[in-house]
Design a protein around this motif. Structure first.
Motif, PDB file in Angstrom:
ATOM      1  N   TYR A  14      -4.444  -2.780  -6.516  1.00  0.00           N
ATOM      2  CA  TYR A  14      -5.018  -3.187  -5.237  1.00  0.00           C
ATOM      3  C   TYR A  14      -5.956  -2.142  -4.647  1.00  0.00           C
ATOM      4  N   HIS A  15      -5.778  -0.875  -5.048  1.00  0.00           N
ATOM      5  CA  HIS A  15      -6.614   0.226  -4.554  1.00  0.00           C
ATOM      6  C   HIS A  15      -7.054   1.063  -5.763  1.00  0.00           C
ATOM      7  N   PRO A  16      -8.086   0.634  -6.487  1.00  0.00           N
ATOM      8  CA  PRO A  16      -8.488   1.277  -7.744  1.00  0.00           C
ATOM      9  C   PRO A  16      -8.881   2.746  -7.614  1.00  0.00           C
ATOM     10  N   ASP A  17      -9.136   3.200  -6.402  1.00  0.00           N
ATOM     11  CA  ASP A  17      -9.481   4.614  -6.220  1.00  0.00           C
ATOM     12  C   ASP A  17      -8.238   5.488  -6.079  1.00  0.00           C
ATOM     13  N   ARG A  18      -7.054   4.889  -6.096  1.00  0.00           N
ATOM     14  CA  ARG A  18      -5.801   5.634  -5.903  1.00  0.00           C
ATOM     15  C   ARG A  18      -4.910   5.522  -7.147  1.00  0.00           C
ATOM     16  N   ASP A  19      -4.175   6.619  -7.416  1.00  0.00           N
ATOM     17  CA  ASP A  19      -3.244   6.639  -8.538  1.00  0.00           C
ATOM     18  C   ASP A  19      -1.934   5.966  -8.153  1.00  0.00           C
ATOM     19  N   ILE A  20      -1.278   5.387  -9.136  1.00  0.00           N
ATOM     20  CA  ILE A  20       0.055   4.831  -8.930  1.00  0.00           C
ATOM     21  C   ILE A  20       1.015   6.005  -8.836  1.00  0.00           C
ATOM     22  N   GLU A  21       1.772   6.041  -7.749  1.00  0.00           N
ATOM     23  CA  GLU A  21       2.709   7.134  -7.525  1.00  0.00           C
ATOM     24  C   GLU A  21       4.094   6.645  -7.134  1.00  0.00           C
ATOM     25  N   MET A  22       4.214   5.387  -6.742  1.00  0.00           N
ATOM     26  CA  MET A  22       5.460   4.879  -6.181  1.00  0.00           C
ATOM     27  C   MET A  22       5.952   3.636  -6.919  1.00  0.00           C
ATOM     28  N   TYR A  23       7.259   3.396  -6.769  1.00  0.00           N
ATOM     29  CA  TYR A  23       7.888   2.204  -7.326  1.00  0.00           C
ATOM     30  C   TYR A  23       8.646   1.504  -6.214  1.00  0.00           C
ATOM     31  N   CYS A  24       8.437   0.193  -6.083  1.00  0.00           N
ATOM     32  CA  CYS A  24       9.152  -0.608  -5.092  1.00  0.00           C
ATOM     33  C   CYS A  24      10.220  -1.414  -5.825  1.00  0.00           C
ATOM     34  N   GLY A  25      11.482  -1.054  -5.581  1.00  0.00           N
ATOM     35  CA  GLY A  25      12.591  -1.747  -6.223  1.00  0.00           C
ATOM     36  C   GLY A  25      12.753  -3.175  -5.744  1.00  0.00           C
ATOM     37  N   HIS A  56       4.811  -2.342   1.779  1.00  0.00           N
ATOM     38  CA  HIS A  56       6.204  -2.196   1.337  1.00  0.00           C
ATOM     39  C   HIS A  56       7.006  -1.288   2.266  1.00  0.00           C
ATOM     40  N   ARG A  57       6.571  -1.183   3.487  1.00  0.00           N
ATOM     41  CA  ARG A  57       7.213  -0.300   4.465  1.00  0.00           C
ATOM     42  C   ARG A  57       8.685  -0.659   4.674  1.00  0.00           C
ATOM     43  N   ALA A  58       9.002  -1.938   4.711  1.00  0.00           N
ATOM     44  CA  ALA A  58      10.374  -2.378   4.992  1.00  0.00           C
ATOM     45  C   ALA A  58      11.220  -2.576   3.729  1.00  0.00           C
ATOM     46  N   CYS A  59      10.638  -2.333   2.574  1.00  0.00           N
ATOM     47  CA  CYS A  59      11.359  -2.567   1.318  1.00  0.00           C
ATOM     48  C   CYS A  59      12.409  -1.498   1.064  1.00  0.00           C
ATOM     49  N   SER A  60      13.472  -1.906   0.371  1.00  0.00           N
ATOM     50  CA  SER A  60      14.487  -0.932  -0.040  1.00  0.00           C
ATOM     51  C   SER A  60      14.226  -0.570  -1.501  1.00  0.00           C
ATOM     52  N   GLY A  61      14.746   0.555  -1.899  1.00  0.00           N
ATOM     53  CA  GLY A  61      14.578   0.964  -3.291  1.00  0.00           C
ATOM     54  C   GLY A  61      13.190   1.497  -3.596  1.00  0.00           C
ATOM     55  N   VAL A  62      12.495   2.047  -2.596  1.00  0.00           N
ATOM     56  CA  VAL A  62      11.191   2.644  -2.823  1.00  0.00           C
ATOM     57  C   VAL A  62      11.403   4.090  -3.254  1.00  0.00           C
TER      58      VAL A  62
END
Length: 164
Positions: free
Chosen positions: A86-97, A112-118
């Motif tokens: 979604y943001h090609p100028d940014r690296d993947i750094e996080m995982y949303c469980g 994903h602010r309200a998601c658990s397992g981040v």
């Protein structure tokens, strides 16, 4: 010509029966089929013996660290940086469980602010099962990126030939 597991064209040199696993990227773009012996991670190109020599002579590429073509496959799966969908100028750094997906920090902050397992990708590499899954996803992503790059090159080549 057949396709290798990477999607590259295999080649036959000088009419012999020897198939190449990987062909030289610059030569292939000039419709010359040469066996690749090295890989440049910075240029993201496989190189034959001749192109390897030229690569080392050019001022702009002289400092590039070339890898053996077989070692390149192993190294790229470990050290590959993947960009956010979604943001090609940014690296993947996080995982949303919650959504079982990887994303960048901007995605986490906005979607994903309200998601658990981040958690951070580095934290995911704690178990061998999770490590294998991350490596599999990175390898799949790398293969897709390579196929897209090859398709883009073929499209440009076809457009060029159509214009002529």
């Amino acid at each position: 010509m057949a396709e290798s597991e990477r999607g590259d064209l295999t080649s036959v040199k000088d009419g012999s029966d020897a198939d190449f696993d990987i062909v030289c990227t610059p030569c292939w773009e000039d419709s010359i089929r040469e066996e690749a012996v090295k890989y440049c991670p910075e240029c993201q190109e496989y190189l034959c013996k001749t192109c390897t020599r030229h690569h080392g002579r050019q001022k702009i590429t002289r400092s590039h660290k070339l890898l053996d073509r077989n070692a390149a496959k192993q190294a790229s799966a470990v050290s590959m940086t993947t960009k956010c969908h979604y943001h090609p100028d940014r690296d993947i750094e996080m995982y949303c469980g919650t959504h079982d997906m990887v994303c960048c920090l901007k995605c986490i902050a906005t979607e994903h602010r309200a998601c658990s397992g981040v958690s951070g990708i580095e934290e995911m590499k704690t178990t061998s099962v999770q490590q294998q899954e991350v490596e599999r996803l990175q390898n799949d992503t790398r293969n897709i990126q390579e196929r897209l790059a090859d398709t883009d090159k073929k499209t440009k080549k076809n457009i060029f030939h159509t214009i002529l």
